[in-house]
Design an enzyme around this catalytic site. Structure first.
Site, mmCIF file in Angstrom:
data_model
loop_
_atom_site.group_PDB
_atom_site.id
_atom_site.type_symbol
_atom_site.label_atom_id
_atom_site.label_comp_id
_atom_site.label_asym_id
_atom_site.label_seq_id
_atom_site.Cartn_x
_atom_site.Cartn_y
_atom_site.Cartn_z
ATOM 1 C CG ASP A 1 -0.627 -0.613 2.354
ATOM 2 O OD1 ASP A 1 0.535 -0.394 2.667
ATOM 3 O OD2 ASP A 1 -1.426 -1.324 3.014
ATOM 4 C CG MET B 1 -4.216 6.425 10.715
ATOM 5 S SD MET B 1 -5.254 4.964 10.638
ATOM 6 C CE MET B 1 -5.261 4.433 12.320
ATOM 7 C CE LYS C 1 -7.786 7.351 1.208
ATOM 8 N NZ LYS C 1 -7.532 8.095 2.416
HETATM 9 N N1 SAH Z 1 1.443 0.187 10.342
HETATM 10 C C1 SAH Z 1 1.860 1.548 10.303
HETATM 11 C C2 SAH Z 1 0.741 2.504 10.614
HETATM 12 C C3 SAH Z 1 -0.406 2.436 9.654
HETATM 13 S S1 SAH Z 1 -1.662 3.584 9.978
HETATM 14 C C4 SAH Z 1 3.062 1.739 11.228
HETATM 15 O O1 SAH Z 1 3.363 0.857 12.016
HETATM 16 O O2 SAH Z 1 3.719 2.764 11.118
HETATM 17 C C5 SAH Z 1 -1.225 4.907 8.941
HETATM 18 C C6 SAH Z 1 -0.754 6.096 9.750
HETATM 19 O O3 SAH Z 1 0.563 5.872 10.216
HETATM 20 C C7 SAH Z 1 -0.664 7.387 8.968
HETATM 21 O O4 SAH Z 1 -1.893 8.032 8.891
HETATM 22 C C8 SAH Z 1 0.333 8.170 9.789
HETATM 23 O O5 SAH Z 1 -0.270 8.731 10.915
HETATM 24 C C9 SAH Z 1 1.266 7.086 10.268
HETATM 25 N N2 SAH Z 1 2.454 6.926 9.440
HETATM 26 C C10 SAH Z 1 2.922 5.790 8.922
HETATM 27 N N3 SAH Z 1 4.088 5.994 8.278
HETATM 28 C C11 SAH Z 1 4.363 7.302 8.394
HETATM 29 C C12 SAH Z 1 5.417 8.146 7.957
HETATM 30 N N4 SAH Z 1 6.438 7.670 7.252
HETATM 31 N N5 SAH Z 1 5.368 9.450 8.271
HETATM 32 C C13 SAH Z 1 4.355 9.946 8.988
HETATM 33 N N6 SAH Z 1 3.336 9.216 9.409
HETATM 34 C C14 SAH Z 1 3.331 7.906 9.139
#
Ligand code: SAH
Length: 498
Positions: free
Chosen positions: A35, A170, A57
């Site tokens: 994704d 998020m 998306k």
């Molecule tokens: N599994 C992921 C999170 C998924 S939910 C993890 O462990 O990081 C998606 C949210 O994660 C986004 O809306 C944002 O808030 C955050 N996110 C994930 N990667 C990011 C990045 N490189 N920079 C900023 N926010 C990030």
């Protein structure tokens, strides 16, 4: 054969933050389902025939529905395939990995989880924020900021009373509400807050403020998701611990036009220095086959007392042929070996050969100057090289001795992604374009098309040396800087000094 699904965490941003185990399964995958938050550079590690399925998306469209993703994973595994479900960060941190696992369990499909570094920890680290610290926070709490359904309202009283670092994922569309609720429920309005946009990516941007003013600040900077919201005094440590943004090439987007097979050293160096290398291969190397002249020359190597190598490709193709024909490096024992520059010399070492002559400047004219000092009329020189090479060296040496030029390979147009590059140019997102030979220049223009030359007029061109610079100028374009030493390090040096 039975298939299997691996739920793999890609880590946040920086593609090298994936685990060793994650990388290993990626390299054997038949299908990769990924994704939006997955760094596309990771996908380059994959076998050519691996099927890539994007379920994130799309512009104006929604993500694939979770039921459909579950079904897709199961169907591919039932077909007997090794399926990697690749997710940003860790698959079980707000990644719906748990739901996917449950579905596979229900279907009796073998699966395994390979954790990743979650953005909630690693993304903070890349912004200079340690999630805990003895002086500031002895716990941390990772919370969803996605609060669309009011019936699932968070317990703001409890959250506001927590002393540890709060990290909201998020949460961008609810930033105002989050800060308001925390203040209403007793958190000091002066508590430090950081909003980290595209953490651990070359376009990482961090806004710092407090609970009272962060919303306004973020509005001003026009930050869009993905972003992390960090609440707590650990944010203050960023002043000291912000290593990533301090890297010398941080935020610089640098186009690499070399052939993919050769671009790795330049790309690696840009990455290490914190820059963003954009691969745009303009050439592909193709060995010329069949090539009777080449075979004959190798069979008669004893006739020659000099061999000149003018590129790393030339070396590789020559020695592969030598070994294929049943010889080895000893067949060169009686020859003096000339290398055009240090990279060519280094590649010769891999075959057990030390170059006798390396000119001070790495162009044909300089090789000629060096050789003219030692070569005698009776000498015989072999030059296995590109079909597209300039005739200067061969023509001038022929005036002194016997010269045999063998065209061992040619360069054809590479498969740089024109659409992607033009989009980046339109957005003003390219800082430098590097050219390492005249053919990279010519092919670059061929791929983007003469009509688009206007779009690159203001980009900084870095050229490896005088011949390449001349080609750039022949197109009516400006050379921003030319490497002092005509090597990849010379190019990097130009950009670092800019
Ligand atoms: N599994 C992921 C999170 C998924 S939910 C993890 O462990 O990081 C998606 C949210 O994660 C986004 O809306 C944002 O808030 C955050 N996110 C994930 N990667 C990011 C990045 N490189 N920079 C900023 N926010 C990030």
């Amino acid at each position: 054969m039975k298939g299997k699904v691996y739920l793999v965490g890609a880590g946040p941003g920086d593609f090298e933050l994936i685990t060793l185990k994650g990388l290993k399964v990626l390299q054997k995958a038949d299908v990769v389902v990924y994704d939006r938050l997955v760094n596309k550079k990771l996908l380059k590690e994959l076998e050519k025939d691996c099927e890539l399925i994007y379920v994130g998306k799309k512009a104006n469209k929604h993500t694939m529905k979770q039921e459909n993703i579950n079904k897709l994973l199961a169907d591919k595994a039932i077909e007997g395939k090794i399926v990697v479900r690749l997710k940003g960060g860790d698959p079980y941190v707000f990644g719906r990995g748990g739901e996917e696992g449950e579905f596979l369990y229900k279907k009796g499909i073998d699966f395994e989880v390979i954790p990743g570094i979650t953005s909630a920890i690693g993304g903070l680290a890349y912004s200079g924020i340690p999630i805990t610290h003895r002086d500031y926070a002895s716990s941390f709490h990772v919370i969803t900021g996605h609060l669309k359904d009011d019936s699932k309202e968070l317990n703001w009283k409890a959250i506001s009373n927590l002393q540890g670092t709060l990290v909201f994922l998020m949460g961008m569309s609810n930033l105002k509400k989050i800060t308001k609720k925390l203040i209403e429920n007793g958190k000091d309005k002066c508590t430090s807050v950081a909003v980290i946009n595209w953490a651990a990516n070359p376009n990482q941007k961090v806004v710092i403020g407090n609970l009272e003013n962060i919303y306004e600040k973020v509005q001003k900077e026009n930050i869009k998701p993905p972003a992390l919201i960090v609440v707590g005094e650990v944010v203050k440590l960023r002043e000291k611990l912000n290593f990533y943004e301090k890297k010398p090439l941080f935020g610089k987007n640098i186009v690499v036009t070399r052939a993919r097979a050769q671009s790795s050293s330049l790309i690696k160096k840009i990455n290490e220095l914190g820059g963003n290398p954009i691969e745009f291969p303009t050439i592909k190397i193709k060995e010329i086959v069949p090539n009777n002249e080449f075979v004959e020359a190798i069979n008669e190597l004893r006739k020659y007392n000099y061999i000149i190598f003018t590129s790393v490709n030339g070396v590789k193709i020559f020695f592969n042929k030598l070994f294929d024909l049943g010889f080895d490096t000893r067949s060169l024992g009686h020859c003096k070996i000339v290398a055009i520059g240090p990279a060519t010399a280094k590649s010769l070492i891999k075959w057990g050969v030390k170059a006798d002559i390396i000119p001070e400047k790495y162009v044909g004219e300089e090789i000629y100057k060096e050789l003219a000092k030692v070569i005698r009329t009776g000498d015989s020189v072999l030059i296995p090289r590109s079909k597209d090479a300039r005739s200067y060296l061969v023509d001038s040496l022929k005036k002194i001795c016997h010269v045999k030029e063998i065209k061992t390979y040619k360069t054809v147009l590479g498969n740089g992604d024109k659409k992607e590059l033009l989009e980046l140019l339109d957005l003003g997102k390219i800082d430098y374009i590097t050219f390492t030979s005249s053919s990279t220049v010519k092919n670059f223009i061929d791929i983007i098309g003469k009509d688009n030359i206007v779009k690159i007029k203001d980009v900084k061109f870095i050229s490896i040396g005088p011949i390449t610079s001349k080609t750039i100028k022949d197109y009516g374009l400006k050379v921003y800087k030319q490497a002092k030493e005509y090597t990849i390090d010379g190019i990097i040096d130009c950009i670092l000094k800019d």
